[in-house]
Design a protein around this motif. Structure first.
Motif, PDB file in Angstrom:
ATOM      1  N   ASP A 158      -2.430  14.468   5.388  1.00 39.48           N
ATOM      2  CA  ASP A 158      -1.823  13.938   6.600  1.00 39.48           C
ATOM      3  C   ASP A 158      -2.867  13.638   7.662  1.00 39.48           C
ATOM      4  OD1 ASP A 158       0.833  13.282   7.633  1.00 39.48           O
ATOM      5  OD2 ASP A 158       0.340  14.705   9.225  1.00 39.48           O
ATOM      6  N   SER A 159      -3.959  14.402   7.655  1.00 41.67           N
ATOM      7  CA  SER A 159      -5.029  14.142   8.626  1.00 41.67           C
ATOM      8  C   SER A 159      -5.966  13.038   8.139  1.00 41.67           C
ATOM      9  CB  SER A 159      -5.832  15.420   8.882  1.00 41.67           C
ATOM     10  OG  SER A 159      -6.390  15.924   7.668  1.00 41.67           O
ATOM     11  N   PHE A 161      -5.002  10.314   6.380  1.00 43.26           N
ATOM     12  CA  PHE A 161      -4.323   9.019   6.457  1.00 43.26           C
ATOM     13  C   PHE A 161      -3.498   8.945   7.735  1.00 43.26           C
ATOM     14  CE2 PHE A 161      -4.937   9.992   1.979  1.00 43.26           C
ATOM     15  CZ  PHE A 161      -5.570   8.848   1.530  1.00 43.26           C
ATOM     16  N   HIS A 162      -3.138   7.705   8.091  1.00 42.18           N
ATOM     17  CA  HIS A 162      -2.338   7.496   9.305  1.00 42.18           C
ATOM     18  C   HIS A 162      -0.929   8.043   9.082  1.00 42.18           C
ATOM     19  CE1 HIS A 162      -1.057   5.691  13.052  1.00 42.18           C
ATOM     20  NE2 HIS A 162      -0.026   5.136  12.418  1.00 42.18           N
ATOM     21  N   PRO A 163      -0.488   8.982   9.919  1.00 45.31           N
ATOM     22  CA  PRO A 163       0.847   9.565   9.718  1.00 45.31           C
ATOM     23  C   PRO A 163       1.941   8.514   9.847  1.00 45.31           C
ATOM     24  CG  PRO A 163      -0.460  10.885  11.269  1.00 45.31           C
ATOM     25  CD  PRO A 163      -1.196   9.598  11.051  1.00 45.31           C
ATOM     26  N   SER A 164       2.879   8.559   8.923  1.00 49.09           N
ATOM     27  CA  SER A 164       4.023   7.656   8.946  1.00 49.09           C
ATOM     28  C   SER A 164       5.165   8.314   8.185  1.00 49.09           C
ATOM     29  CB  SER A 164       3.677   6.309   8.313  1.00 49.09           C
ATOM     30  OG  SER A 164       3.376   6.468   6.936  1.00 49.09           O
ATOM     31  N   LEU A 167       4.451   8.267   4.458  1.00 53.87           N
ATOM     32  CA  LEU A 167       3.479   9.271   4.041  1.00 53.87           C
ATOM     33  C   LEU A 167       4.113  10.654   3.973  1.00 53.87           C
ATOM     34  CD1 LEU A 167       0.580  10.119   3.366  1.00 53.87           C
ATOM     35  CD2 LEU A 167       0.150  10.360   5.828  1.00 53.87           C
ATOM     36  N   SER A 242       5.010  18.621  12.094  1.00 56.11           N
ATOM     37  CA  SER A 242       5.058  18.064  13.446  1.00 56.11           C
ATOM     38  C   SER A 242       4.662  19.104  14.486  1.00 56.11           C
ATOM     39  CB  SER A 242       6.468  17.537  13.739  1.00 56.11           C
ATOM     40  OG  SER A 242       6.828  16.528  12.828  1.00 56.11           O
ATOM     41  N   LEU A 248       4.843  12.539  12.951  1.00 57.20           N
ATOM     42  CA  LEU A 248       4.808  11.166  13.440  1.00 57.20           C
ATOM     43  C   LEU A 248       4.068  11.105  14.770  1.00 57.20           C
ATOM     44  CD1 LEU A 248       8.477  10.121  12.635  1.00 57.20           C
ATOM     45  CD2 LEU A 248       6.416   9.651  11.312  1.00 57.20           C
ATOM     46  N   PRO A 249       3.260  10.069  14.984  1.00 53.39           N
ATOM     47  CA  PRO A 249       2.497   9.988  16.232  1.00 53.39           C
ATOM     48  C   PRO A 249       3.396   9.706  17.419  1.00 53.39           C
ATOM     49  CG  PRO A 249       2.234   7.977  14.954  1.00 53.39           C
ATOM     50  CD  PRO A 249       2.993   8.933  14.088  1.00 53.39           C
TER      51      PRO A 249
END
Length: 307
Positions: A158-159, A161-164, A167, A242, A248-249
């Motif tokens: 998760d760190s 790759f871009h969180p989505s 993912l 989270s 999610l960002p």
């Protein structure tokens, strides 16, 4: 020659007699649902879960407040008629954010649990039915995968790759199917020794037909119960990630990140930031566990026979 034809006829009769008629299947479904409804915790779990679904997905239509709009003159306001659950440190409406924040938690939970169930069921069915060295190899692969620390793997990927949402679904599904495959394998190992399965094999039925026509319907109750509990586990996993800042960002809200942000204002006694997301997570997991336990008791033939 006559003896051989008699044997084939007998085997066909055994296979035919082992099939469940539509009327018997309908009667079994309705009796299982009746047993489920007789359990108070099952009804409570179903009521809470339906309320949370309506709250998260239909609530924004009933209460159409903007969850991203900042009200700088109303920062950290306690609950009031204007803001039923108060505002956060940026003056955002907590009720609107709580509704929106539940959507990714429930969506990821359902989709990830479904994907994990599909992988685990197919893997366990193949392993248990084929047996031999294939079963041994597939089980050793699971042992290797289960030896990897799940939380460490999730944090790393998760760190990296871009969180989505996609993912998170892949992460949860990839790390959750192992237990289901073992349960399904054990069920298949016991079912394939039954007479009607042996007769179907002797008659030359394909393995795919035996697996998906004769074996899969007999383990559906186990699959439904396992899937129910897996949804609750998935909700907890996404809330935990989270909470650690790996979900999610921002500014997209979800219950875990809302709870994490609220911890910084705990000394200020801003309880309206902490309790709503915490109660939402607790209520979701408890309701799903109540549902899973009630479904297990309703579908488990051995428990019902004892009763």
């Amino acid at each position: 020659m006559a003896e051989g034809s008699d044997m084939v006829i007998a085997l066909r009769e055994i296979t035919r007699s082992s099939k469940v008629t539509p009327r018997q299947k309908e009667s079994w479904v309705w009796s299982s649902l009746a047993r489920f409804w007789e359990q108070p915790l099952g009804r409570v779990g179903l009521g809470i879960f339906l309320f949370l679904i309506l709250f998260c997905f239909a609530g924004p239509m009933v209460y159409p407040a903007d969850p991203f709009q900042m009200h700088l003159i109303s920062i950290l306001q306690p609950p009031s008629p204007a803001y039923p659950l108060g505002t956060n440190n940026l003056g955002r409406n907590m009720l609107a954010r709580l509704m929106l924040g539940g959507q990714p938690s429930l969506e990821v939970g359902f989709i990830a649990a479904t994907a994990a169930m599909v992988i685990g069921v197919v893997y366990g069915m193949v392993s248990g039915f084929v047996g031999g060295w294939v079963d041994t190899l597939l089980m050793r692969i699971i042992d290797v995968l289960r030896s990897v620390p799940t939380l460490f793997l999730m944090v790393f990927l998760d760190s990296a790759f871009h969180p989505s949402i996609m993912l998170l679904i892949v992460l949860i599904a990839f790390t959750s199917w192992h237990g289901v495959s073992r349960i399904v394998r054990a069920e298949i190992l016991s079912l394939k020794e039954l007479t009607y399965i042996e007769s179907a094999t002797t008659l030359g039925m394909s393995r795919m037909r035996i697996l998906f026509v004769h074996l899969l319907p007999n383990i559906m109750a186990t699959i439904v119960v396992a899937a129910t509990f897996m949804v609750g586990d998935s909700v907890l996993i996404i809330a935990g990630l989270s909470f650690l800042g790996l979900g999610l960002p921002p500014p997209e809200p979800n219950w875990g990140s809302m709870l994490a942000n609220a911890m910084a204002y705990l000394p200020q006694n801003s309880w309206w930031l902490i309790y709503p997301p915490g109660i939402a997570i607790l209520g979701t997991v408890l309701s799903i566990n109540f549902l899973g336990d009630a479904l297990r008791k309703a579908f488990d033939v051995r428990l019902n026979r004892r009763g």
